[in-house]
Design a protein around this motif. Structure first.
Motif, PDB file in Angstrom:
ATOM      1  N   HIS A 103       0.981  -1.255  -0.001  1.00 45.46           N
ATOM      2  CA  HIS A 103       0.030  -0.075   0.063  1.00 45.46           C
ATOM      3  C   HIS A 103       0.991   1.259  -0.084  1.00 45.46           C
ATOM      4  O   HIS A 103       1.789   1.564   1.024  1.00 45.46           O
ATOM      5  CB  HIS A 103      -0.670  -0.114   1.157  1.00 45.46           C
ATOM      6  CG  HIS A 103      -1.817  -1.069   1.140  1.00 45.46           C
ATOM      7  ND1 HIS A 103      -3.152  -0.641   0.850  1.00 45.46           N
ATOM      8  CD2 HIS A 103      -1.918  -2.493   1.566  1.00 45.46           C
ATOM      9  CE1 HIS A 103      -4.055  -2.013   0.810  1.00 45.46           C
ATOM     10  NE2 HIS A 103      -3.306  -2.950   1.406  1.00 45.46           N
ATOM     11  N   GLY A 104       0.816   1.978  -1.050  1.00 47.18           N
ATOM     12  CA  GLY A 104       1.637   3.252  -1.227  1.00 47.18           C
ATOM     13  C   GLY A 104       2.877   2.780  -1.976  1.00 47.18           C
ATOM     14  O   GLY A 104       3.624   1.992  -1.662  1.00 47.18           O
ATOM     15  N   GLN A 105       3.004   3.967  -3.074  1.00 51.65           N
ATOM     16  CA  GLN A 105       4.233   3.449  -3.949  1.00 51.65           C
ATOM     17  C   GLN A 105       5.692   4.316  -3.366  1.00 51.65           C
ATOM     18  O   GLN A 105       6.559   4.219  -4.073  1.00 51.65           O
ATOM     19  CB  GLN A 105       3.809   4.110  -5.282  1.00 51.65           C
ATOM     20  CG  GLN A 105       3.716   5.437  -5.687  1.00 51.65           C
ATOM     21  CD  GLN A 105       2.392   6.166  -5.122  1.00 51.65           C
ATOM     22  OE1 GLN A 105       1.819   5.820  -4.149  1.00 51.65           O
ATOM     23  NE2 GLN A 105       2.182   7.220  -5.786  1.00 51.65           N
ATOM     24  N   TRP A 111       9.213  -0.423  -0.660  1.00 48.25           N
ATOM     25  CA  TRP A 111      10.444  -0.720  -1.523  1.00 48.25           C
ATOM     26  C   TRP A 111      11.085  -1.937  -1.137  1.00 48.25           C
ATOM     27  O   TRP A 111      11.644  -2.868  -1.617  1.00 48.25           O
ATOM     28  CB  TRP A 111      11.093   0.640  -1.408  1.00 48.25           C
ATOM     29  CG  TRP A 111      10.659   1.696  -2.071  1.00 48.25           C
ATOM     30  CD1 TRP A 111       9.404   1.793  -2.747  1.00 48.25           C
ATOM     31  CD2 TRP A 111      10.839   3.050  -1.986  1.00 48.25           C
ATOM     32  NE1 TRP A 111       9.097   2.909  -3.293  1.00 48.25           N
ATOM     33  CE2 TRP A 111      10.287   3.847  -2.683  1.00 48.25           C
ATOM     34  CE3 TRP A 111      12.170   3.743  -1.394  1.00 48.25           C
ATOM     35  CZ2 TRP A 111      10.254   5.429  -2.729  1.00 48.25           C
ATOM     36  CZ3 TRP A 111      12.351   4.835  -1.525  1.00 48.25           C
ATOM     37  CH2 TRP A 111      11.494   5.819  -2.253  1.00 48.25           C
ATOM     38  N   LEU A 112      11.174  -1.904   0.425  1.00 47.73           N
ATOM     39  CA  LEU A 112      11.934  -3.048   0.856  1.00 47.73           C
ATOM     40  C   LEU A 112      11.315  -4.481   0.824  1.00 47.73           C
ATOM     41  O   LEU A 112      11.996  -5.200   0.459  1.00 47.73           O
ATOM     42  CB  LEU A 112      12.251  -2.836   2.375  1.00 47.73           C
ATOM     43  CG  LEU A 112      13.254  -1.567   2.649  1.00 47.73           C
ATOM     44  CD1 LEU A 112      13.236  -1.421   4.412  1.00 47.73           C
ATOM     45  CD2 LEU A 112      14.625  -1.837   2.326  1.00 47.73           C
ATOM     46  N   VAL A 113      10.066  -4.515   0.936  1.00 44.84           N
ATOM     47  CA  VAL A 113       9.486  -5.696   0.857  1.00 44.84           C
ATOM     48  C   VAL A 113       9.222  -6.012  -0.503  1.00 44.84           C
ATOM     49  O   VAL A 113       9.253  -7.263  -1.080  1.00 44.84           O
ATOM     50  CB  VAL A 113       7.989  -5.667   1.498  1.00 44.84           C
ATOM     51  CG1 VAL A 113       7.236  -7.054   1.452  1.00 44.84           C
ATOM     52  CG2 VAL A 113       8.106  -5.431   3.176  1.00 44.84           C
ATOM     53  N   GLY A 114       9.016  -5.137  -1.355  1.00 45.24           N
ATOM     54  CA  GLY A 114       8.905  -5.347  -2.900  1.00 45.24           C
ATOM     55  C   GLY A 114      10.339  -5.942  -3.275  1.00 45.24           C
ATOM     56  O   GLY A 114      10.386  -6.792  -4.047  1.00 45.24           O
ATOM     57  N   ARG A 115      11.468  -5.374  -2.894  1.00 43.36           N
ATOM     58  CA  ARG A 115      12.583  -5.930  -3.346  1.00 43.36           C
ATOM     59  C   ARG A 115      12.912  -7.401  -2.849  1.00 43.36           C
ATOM     60  O   ARG A 115      13.162  -8.229  -3.845  1.00 43.36           O
ATOM     61  CB  ARG A 115      13.783  -5.196  -2.598  1.00 43.36           C
ATOM     62  CG  ARG A 115      14.964  -5.557  -3.190  1.00 43.36           C
ATOM     63  CD  ARG A 115      16.139  -4.510  -2.476  1.00 43.36           C
ATOM     64  NE  ARG A 115      17.496  -5.040  -2.855  1.00 43.36           N
ATOM     65  CZ  ARG A 115      18.544  -5.585  -1.730  1.00 43.36           C
ATOM     66  NH1 ARG A 115      17.684  -5.967  -0.522  1.00 43.36           N
ATOM     67  NH2 ARG A 115      19.567  -5.992  -2.060  1.00 43.36           N
ATOM     68  N   LEU A 126       0.141  -3.840  -5.770  1.00 46.23           N
ATOM     69  CA  LEU A 126       0.545  -2.310  -5.280  1.00 46.23           C
ATOM     70  C   LEU A 126      -0.972  -1.502  -5.350  1.00 46.23           C
ATOM     71  O   LEU A 126      -1.163  -1.244  -6.550  1.00 46.23           O
ATOM     72  CB  LEU A 126       1.650  -1.695  -5.897  1.00 46.23           C
ATOM     73  CG  LEU A 126       1.991  -0.421  -5.709  1.00 46.23           C
ATOM     74  CD1 LEU A 126       2.484  -0.143  -4.169  1.00 46.23           C
ATOM     75  CD2 LEU A 126       3.042   0.404  -6.468  1.00 46.23           C
ATOM     76  N   THR A 127      -1.329  -1.179  -4.137  1.00 48.50           N
ATOM     77  CA  THR A 127      -2.334  -0.219  -4.254  1.00 48.50           C
ATOM     78  C   THR A 127      -1.842   1.442  -4.264  1.00 48.50           C
ATOM     79  O   THR A 127      -1.231   1.523  -3.166  1.00 48.50           O
ATOM     80  CB  THR A 127      -3.281  -0.169  -3.367  1.00 48.50           C
ATOM     81  OG1 THR A 127      -3.807  -1.628  -3.293  1.00 48.50           O
ATOM     82  CG2 THR A 127      -4.487   0.638  -3.231  1.00 48.50           C
ATOM     83  N   ILE A 154      11.883   2.632  -9.399  1.00 48.27           N
ATOM     84  CA  ILE A 154      11.740   1.495  -8.428  1.00 48.27           C
ATOM     85  C   ILE A 154      10.266   0.717  -8.761  1.00 48.27           C
ATOM     86  O   ILE A 154      10.573  -0.482  -8.845  1.00 48.27           O
ATOM     87  CB  ILE A 154      11.637   2.321  -6.891  1.00 48.27           C
ATOM     88  CG1 ILE A 154      12.730   2.710  -6.344  1.00 48.27           C
ATOM     89  CG2 ILE A 154      11.157   0.996  -6.000  1.00 48.27           C
ATOM     90  CD1 ILE A 154      12.733   3.505  -5.001  1.00 48.27           C
ATOM     91  N   MET A 155       9.490   1.452  -9.372  1.00 47.29           N
ATOM     92  CA  MET A 155       8.297   0.566  -9.790  1.00 47.29           C
ATOM     93  C   MET A 155       8.787  -0.216 -10.910  1.00 47.29           C
ATOM     94  O   MET A 155       8.070  -1.441 -11.214  1.00 47.29           O
ATOM     95  CB  MET A 155       6.946   1.511 -10.283  1.00 47.29           C
ATOM     96  CG  MET A 155       6.582   2.492  -9.163  1.00 47.29           C
ATOM     97  SD  MET A 155       5.728   1.324  -7.723  1.00 47.29           S
ATOM     98  CE  MET A 155       7.294   1.373  -6.629  1.00 47.29           C
ATOM     99  N   ARG A 156       9.597   0.107 -11.819  1.00 46.34           N
ATOM    100  CA  ARG A 156       9.994  -0.487 -13.106  1.00 46.34           C
ATOM    101  C   ARG A 156      10.722  -1.592 -12.618  1.00 46.34           C
ATOM    102  O   ARG A 156      10.625  -2.707 -13.443  1.00 46.34           O
ATOM    103  CB  ARG A 156      10.696   0.621 -13.846  1.00 46.34           C
ATOM    104  CG  ARG A 156      11.003  -0.325 -15.346  1.00 46.34           C
ATOM    105  CD  ARG A 156      11.473   0.998 -16.377  1.00 46.34           C
ATOM    106  NE  ARG A 156      12.449   1.871 -15.674  1.00 46.34           N
ATOM    107  CZ  ARG A 156      12.476   2.911 -15.652  1.00 46.34           C
ATOM    108  NH1 ARG A 156      11.513   3.665 -16.345  1.00 46.34           N
ATOM    109  NH2 ARG A 156      13.556   3.926 -15.298  1.00 46.34           N
TER     110      ARG A 156
END
Length: 399
Positions: A103-105, A111-115, A126-127, A154-156
């Motif tokens: 939640h939140g870009q 960023w950490l959990v996405g990585r 991702l909301t 980061i989104m890319r």
């Protein structure tokens, strides 16, 4: 499924994205899934707890100083605290998630959990809750730079599937992050209908010495430049001329007080009662006490406005009629929208509703039905779960 829900904003912090992420986590757990919520520490909330059928872990965090920006909430960031990355990695390794819901870009935990998820080929949803925009040229330029130089790269890298809540968000994400139908879902804001079926917790009128027959407007939501309450303040002289004794109860943290200064200049400050933030449990009581609810007057129709509609109180907002893809909104029938920052329309709409109780009641009933059928938490949560299942089925096999 084992689902990790991630948001730097999470209860007991109040706010639309905090409540939505917690409500969805609860709904996922109620559907039989194992859920872990990861968030930043906030005030005296416990570092870890079990609640509503799922586990919450709050990592130590540092509060960012308020700089007067348009999105100037009391933000906290966890990445600056030594040891958090190791703690987070161990936590996720032990949980073994099948899917991640960020939640939140522009939050560091996303960023950490996405990585972590990207390296392990775990599907990411991702909301997008908050848009980096401002009506001030300098801030707008800074936000565009941050989006282009930091968030978009980061989104890319993360390659999430986006959940976009409204048309403004769609337009923004297409422009800033190059999203498309191929990588996006268009789910509306989720509203917890059950929360508004509970008994009321307080008598707002009695607590604030407001007569039972006095016209009452409730304006609920944090006061920031993007939701500055100025259209309502500037409408008040006309409203008070037609309906003397009208009161406005403003609920939410005051991060931007220009509305109070303007109210004093216009001689209407005595009509305003500023309550600050209130517990989530008390929100239905404020809506129930009101004749009219309005705070989204700068362009938008967020969680608070939808909850007010659901509660059965006539609500005014300022979104476009195509604001929610796939949901039919009819102005004056199942919603009442005004142009953004148009105080004359605010005054006209408020006076019209106060003049005609039957019209006000009919609008309130139609708004409530529309929200329950389209924005109900159960409806939106089911859409999320179907998306998780598809993402997991389509994901590359992990080695």
């Amino acid at each position: 499924m084992r689902i990790v829900v991630v948001n730097n904003f999470f209860p007991p912090r109040v706010g639309g994205s905090a409540h939505m992420s917690a409500s969805l986590a609860e709904q996922f757990a109620a559907a039989g899934h194992e859920v872990l919520a990861v968030t930043a520490a906030y005030e005296d909330a416990p570092a870890e707890e079990e609640k509503d059928g799922y586990r919450v872990v709050r990592l130590p965090a540092m509060k960012m100083p308020q700089l007067g920006l348009s999105i100037d909430f009391d933000m906290t960031f966890a990445s600056v605290k030594p040891g958090n990355w190791r703690t987070l990695r161990k936590l996720l390794d032990e949980f073994k998630p099948d899917a991640i819901h960020l939640h939140g870009q522009f939050f560091d935990l996303s960023w950490l959990v996405g990585r972590y998820a990207r390296k392990r080929r775990i599907p990411i949803l991702l909301t997008i809750h908050t848009l980096l925009i401002s009506d001030k040229k300098l801030y707008s330029a800074v936000f565009r730079f941050l989006d282009a130089a930091l968030v978009r790269p980061i989104m890319r890298y993360l390659k999430p599937r986006y959940v976009i809540l409204d048309k403004l968000g769609v337009d923004y994400c297409v422009k800033r992050y190059k999203t498309s139908d191929a990588n996006s879902e268009y789910f509306p804001i989720a509203v917890d209908t059950a929360h508004f079926d509970k008994p009321l917790t307080l008598d707002v009128r009695a607590d604030n010495e407001i007569a039972a027959d006095a016209p009452l407007i409730v304006s609920l939501g944090h006061i920031i430049p993007l939701r500055n309450r100025l259209p309502l303040v500037e409408a008040m002289p006309a409203i008070l001329e037609k309906h003397p004794g009208t009161k406005v109860v403003v609920v939410g943290r005051v991060y931007h007080d220009a509305f109070l200064k303007r109210a004093e200049e216009l001689g209407v400050k005595d009509a305003f009662v500023v309550k600050g933030a209130v517990p989530k449990a008390d929100v239905p009581s404020y809506f129930d006490a009101a004749d009219i609810v309005t705070h989204d007057l700068n362009g938008g129709c967020g969680t608070a406005s939808l909850e007010a509609m659901l509660s059965g109180t006539a609500t005014i907002a300022s979104a476009a009629l195509d604001n929610y893809p796939g949901i039919e909104l009819r102005n004056g029938e199942n919603v009442l929208f005004v142009e953004p920052d148009n105080s004359a329309q605010v005054a006209e709409s408020v006076i019209g509703l106060l003049d005609d109780p039957a019209k006000r009641a009919a609008l309130a009933k139609a708004e409530s039905t529309m929200v329950r059928e389209n924005f109900g938490l159960d409806v939106v949560a089911d859409e999320h779960l179907r998306t998780f299942e598809k993402l997991i089925a389509d994901a590359p096999k992990r080695s």
